[in-house]
Design a protein around this motif. Structure first.
Motif, PDB file in Angstrom:
ATOM      1  N   THR B  95       0.833  -1.198   0.000  1.00 55.86           N
ATOM      2  CA  THR B  95       0.000   0.000   0.000  1.00 55.86           C
ATOM      3  C   THR B  95       0.871   1.252   0.000  1.00 55.86           C
ATOM      4  O   THR B  95       0.619   2.215  -0.734  1.00 55.86           O
ATOM      5  CB  THR B  95      -0.935  -0.013   1.236  1.00 55.86           C
ATOM      6  N   ARG B  96       1.924   1.217   0.799  1.00 53.18           N
ATOM      7  CA  ARG B  96       2.856   2.347   0.845  1.00 53.18           C
ATOM      8  C   ARG B  96       3.511   2.574  -0.527  1.00 53.18           C
ATOM      9  O   ARG B  96       3.600   3.699  -1.012  1.00 53.18           O
ATOM     10  CB  ARG B  96       3.928   2.069   1.909  1.00 53.18           C
ATOM     11  N   ALA B  97       3.939   1.494  -1.159  1.00 57.65           N
ATOM     12  CA  ALA B  97       4.578   1.609  -2.476  1.00 57.65           C
ATOM     13  C   ALA B  97       3.612   2.208  -3.493  1.00 57.65           C
ATOM     14  O   ALA B  97       3.970   3.107  -4.264  1.00 57.65           O
ATOM     15  CB  ALA B  97       5.068   0.238  -2.944  1.00 57.65           C
ATOM     16  N   LEU B  98       2.376   1.734  -3.482  1.00 55.29           N
ATOM     17  CA  LEU B  98       1.386   2.245  -4.437  1.00 55.29           C
ATOM     18  C   LEU B  98       1.088   3.712  -4.191  1.00 55.29           C
ATOM     19  O   LEU B  98       0.936   4.490  -5.135  1.00 55.29           O
ATOM     20  CB  LEU B  98       0.086   1.442  -4.346  1.00 55.29           C
ATOM     21  N   ARG B  99       1.005   4.082  -2.912  1.00 51.79           N
ATOM     22  CA  ARG B  99       0.723   5.484  -2.607  1.00 51.79           C
ATOM     23  C   ARG B  99       1.853   6.363  -3.148  1.00 51.79           C
ATOM     24  O   ARG B  99       1.610   7.404  -3.764  1.00 51.79           O
ATOM     25  CB  ARG B  99       0.564   5.656  -1.093  1.00 51.79           C
ATOM     26  N   LEU B 123       5.471  -5.612  -6.811  1.00 52.55           N
ATOM     27  CA  LEU B 123       5.878  -4.331  -6.223  1.00 52.55           C
ATOM     28  C   LEU B 123       7.153  -4.567  -5.432  1.00 52.55           C
ATOM     29  O   LEU B 123       7.264  -5.569  -4.714  1.00 52.55           O
ATOM     30  CB  LEU B 123       4.782  -3.796  -5.297  1.00 52.55           C
ATOM     31  N   PHE B 124       8.113  -3.667  -5.557  1.00 50.69           N
ATOM     32  CA  PHE B 124       9.356  -3.869  -4.820  1.00 50.69           C
ATOM     33  C   PHE B 124       9.975  -2.548  -4.403  1.00 50.69           C
ATOM     34  O   PHE B 124       9.641  -1.480  -4.908  1.00 50.69           O
ATOM     35  CB  PHE B 124      10.347  -4.714  -5.623  1.00 50.69           C
ATOM     36  N   ARG B 125      10.880  -2.687  -3.457  1.00 50.10           N
ATOM     37  CA  ARG B 125      11.636  -1.574  -2.918  1.00 50.10           C
ATOM     38  C   ARG B 125      13.091  -1.829  -3.234  1.00 50.10           C
ATOM     39  O   ARG B 125      13.536  -2.983  -3.222  1.00 50.10           O
ATOM     40  CB  ARG B 125      11.433  -1.577  -1.399  1.00 50.10           C
ATOM     41  N   ILE B 126      13.835  -0.802  -3.560  1.00 49.68           N
ATOM     42  CA  ILE B 126      15.290  -0.945  -3.612  1.00 49.68           C
ATOM     43  C   ILE B 126      15.828  -0.299  -2.345  1.00 49.68           C
ATOM     44  O   ILE B 126      15.740   0.917  -2.162  1.00 49.68           O
ATOM     45  CB  ILE B 126      15.901  -0.282  -4.863  1.00 49.68           C
ATOM     46  N   ASP B 127      16.323  -1.138  -1.481  1.00 46.67           N
ATOM     47  CA  ASP B 127      16.916  -0.712  -0.221  1.00 46.67           C
ATOM     48  C   ASP B 127      18.273  -0.072  -0.578  1.00 46.67           C
ATOM     49  O   ASP B 127      19.191  -0.763  -1.011  1.00 46.67           O
ATOM     50  CB  ASP B 127      17.083  -1.971   0.628  1.00 46.67           C
TER      51      ASP B 127
END
Lengths: 140, 140
Positions: B95-99, B123-127
């Motif tokens: 949800t955070r990524a989409l926002r 959906l992914f994050r690059i740390d």
């Protein structure tokens, strides 16, 4: 819709641009940087200062070369080339690379072969093993 | 001259753009593709269809993310981020990524979390582990 570019579109895109991004990786540490290039209808020619890019490609010569044209998240084209790094050390290959790099319009990138010989500038060819292109456009 | 960008310039460049290129590599086969992203001042958020990019990052999570602003062979800026792929599987992270992805201006890239849940959208994050920027400009 997402689609696949024809060979002709891939070829035209490679000829239209002067800057792409090269991706290389040794020991699975990927590295991506923009490069100025020339394309002769077969292979890609470029130059680089001696640094991480060159040392990575010397260690592991399989590289990826990318060009894109992006209008927005749902409207883009990108071309991907997979190839092999081939460092140009002989005068004939170096002269050819310089002629191509200086001849593709705009300002010369390197004026003489000696510019490239001094200061550790590396000239190289990407021997093209495969190429493909994809696009996305909004459905009409 | 070639120079190194300040932290503030790197930060501003990451905030200014919406599209970069991600480089990943498994078994030393580099792969580079453009991605739409959002940056929250700390990490990079993005999405992808299930395909070679996602399977490569699942296999080997160290990635490279590149943004550039290129005026010509001797006038360019580029930012390089090195980071770790972190696939977002929990509702909170997704949800955070989409926002973030829908909130960074322009058209929404994905309208609802269910858009992303269906059709195998990842959906992914690059740390972010490290970031740097370089530029070249013609000497005055």
């Amino acid at each position: 819709m997402i689609g696949v570019m024809s060979n002709e579109e891939v070829e035209a895109t490679l000829r239209r641009h002067r800057v792409g991004r090269i991706g290389c990786s040794a020991n699975d540490r990927p590295y991506v940087v923009p490069i100025t290039y020339a394309y002769d209808g077969e292979d890609i020619y470029a130059y680089s200062a001696n640094g991480r890019k060159v040392s990575t490609m010397r260690e592991q010569p399989l590289v990826c070369f990318e060009i894109d044209e992006i209008e927005g998240p749902s409207s883009w084209r990108s071309v991907l080339v997979e190839g092999r790094y081939d460092e140009l050390t002989e005068p004939e290959g170096r002269t050819r690379a310089l002629r191509l790099l200086n001849g593709n319009g705009g300002e010369p990138v390197l004026r003489t072969p000696s510019d490239a010989a001094g200061d550790g500038v590396v000239l190289f060819r990407i021997d093209v093993l495969g190429r493909s292109g994809r696009f996305e456009r909004r459905d009409a």
